[in-house]
Design an enzyme around this catalytic site. Structure first.
Site, mmCIF file in Angstrom:
data_model
loop_
_atom_site.group_PDB
_atom_site.id
_atom_site.type_symbol
_atom_site.label_atom_id
_atom_site.label_comp_id
_atom_site.label_asym_id
_atom_site.label_seq_id
_atom_site.Cartn_x
_atom_site.Cartn_y
_atom_site.Cartn_z
ATOM 1 C CB CYS A 181 43.542 38.091 28.350
ATOM 2 S SG CYS A 181 43.693 39.307 27.043
ATOM 3 C CB CYS A 239 41.964 42.111 28.328
ATOM 4 S SG CYS A 239 40.735 41.843 27.029
#
Length: 370
Positions: free
Chosen positions: A49, A80
């Site tokens: 992320c 993500c």
């Protein structure tokens, strides 16, 4: 926000020499200013992320940091779907250019890679693109291309594609070129990997140890996995996920020699684990793992020191990634690798176990077994 050991208040955050503490501080505060400067990956989910991702924060010992998405993907993580880290434009021009270089390589795997073409595609000289690429990813552009090709072959084989078709689709010029590397990178022939290890027999054993449950697995060639955990079911599930088509046979007695040796180490009765291995590895991973095995019992090295010993002083993060992907913990003692600040950073089986292993060796070094 203020980061640990920041250079000074006038230095832009994006130009700070970020270390893991800086990165974790940014993740903990969801700092948008660091989006594009690095990504963080969570080992328990396999996802990476941007720092400002609104998802629930993982525990610190489950997180690894990478300078750009391509580096996280090299380590096996996927982006993500909530924060879309690949959509960020990096503020550092060098990072942006190497990100573009990674995309160019991925789009041209069917052609031989030359530094001249790659440099021209991103506006850098061949020497600059090579040097900057290795500094940020820890490997050369050619090695990156080979990694992508091999990943494509694996994906094709997993779907049941014929070996020759998979090799051609991945951009390999010939069957022999892939088979040349199969023994060290796939751990088996491509045909066997296509079947998820079908035809292979992997024997494994489980036993309680001073650091939780211990799983040891081996092919006829050597040990292929050493895992620590809290429950047998989780350890067995990881092994099945890696080799879904292999015949997995639990036989504690058949692996008695390896189990005995590893338990003796964990109980402080022997300092050395000299066992035959059968592991998958890139050339760089193998170099790092051999360097780890060269660290004397009871001693440690920083990721930077290991990188310098390999002649790649800018590859500290790549060394860390190689430690994180080590499938035979303890035999390859990745717990002996520390951050440049001397602190514990990242251990697949948890920082508490890493600390316990280092303490075990400290005591054993002071009172060597007879």
């Amino acid at each position: 926000m203020r980061y640990p050991d920041a250079m000074n208040a006038q230095t832009p955050i994006t130009q700070l020499p970020l270390n893991d503490d800086h990165c974790w501080a940014a993740v903990a505060s969801r700092d948008k200013a660091l989006d594009g400067v690095f990504v963080y990956a969570v080992r328990s989910t396999g996802i990476y992320c941007r720092p400002s991702c609104p998802s629930r924060r993982p525990s610190r010992d489950r997180v690894a940091f990478y300078p750009l998405p391509a580096a996280a993907e090299l380590a096996g993580f996927r982006p993500c779907r909530r924060c879309h880290p690949t959509a960020i434009v990096p503020p550092d021009p060098n990072v942006a250019l190497i990100t573009a270089a990674c995309r160019w390589i991925a789009a041209n795997l069917d052609q031989p890679l030359t530094l001249a073409e790659l440099g021209a595609a991103v506006g850098l000289s061949p020497q600059h693109v090579q040097r900057t690429f290795k500094r940020l990813l820890g490997i050369s552009p050619r090695a990156y291309a080979d990694t992508l090709r091999l990943r494509n072959v694996k994906a094709q084989l997993r779907t049941g594609e014929q070996v020759t078709v998979a090799i051609d689709a991945a951009g390999y010029g010939s069957t022999s070129r892939l088979y040349e590397y199969a023994d060290t990178k796939l751990g088996m022939t491509p045909t066997t990997y296509q079947r998820g290890g079908k035809g292979m027999q992997i024997t494994y054993a489980l036993v309680a140890s001073p650091l939780g449950q211990l799983l040891v697995a081996a092919t006829e060639r050597g040990v292929c996995a050493v895992s620590l955990g809290d429950a047998n079911a989780g350890l067995e599930a990881e092994l099945r996920a890696e080799y879904p088509g292999a015949t997995l046979v639990r036989n504690d007695a058949n692996l008695g020699g390896a189990l005995t040796a590893i338990l003796a180490y964990l109980e402080g009765r022997t300092p050395n684990l000299d066992l035959p291995l059968d592991v998958q590895a890139t050339a760089f991973q193998r170099q790092v793992w051999q360097a780890l095995q060269g660290i004397p019992y009871g001693e440690t090295r920083s990721y930077r020191e290991l990188a310098e010993a390999l002649g790649k002083p800018g590859a500290s993060r790549a060394v860390g990634r190689a430690c994180a992907t080590n499938p035979v913990s303890l035999i390859v003692p990745c717990h002996r690798a520390l951050g440049s600040d001397g602190k514990l950073h990242g251990f697949r089986w948890g920082l508490e176990r890493k600390q316990a292993l280092l303490e075990l060796e400290r005591v054993g070094q002071a009172n060597p077994p007879r």
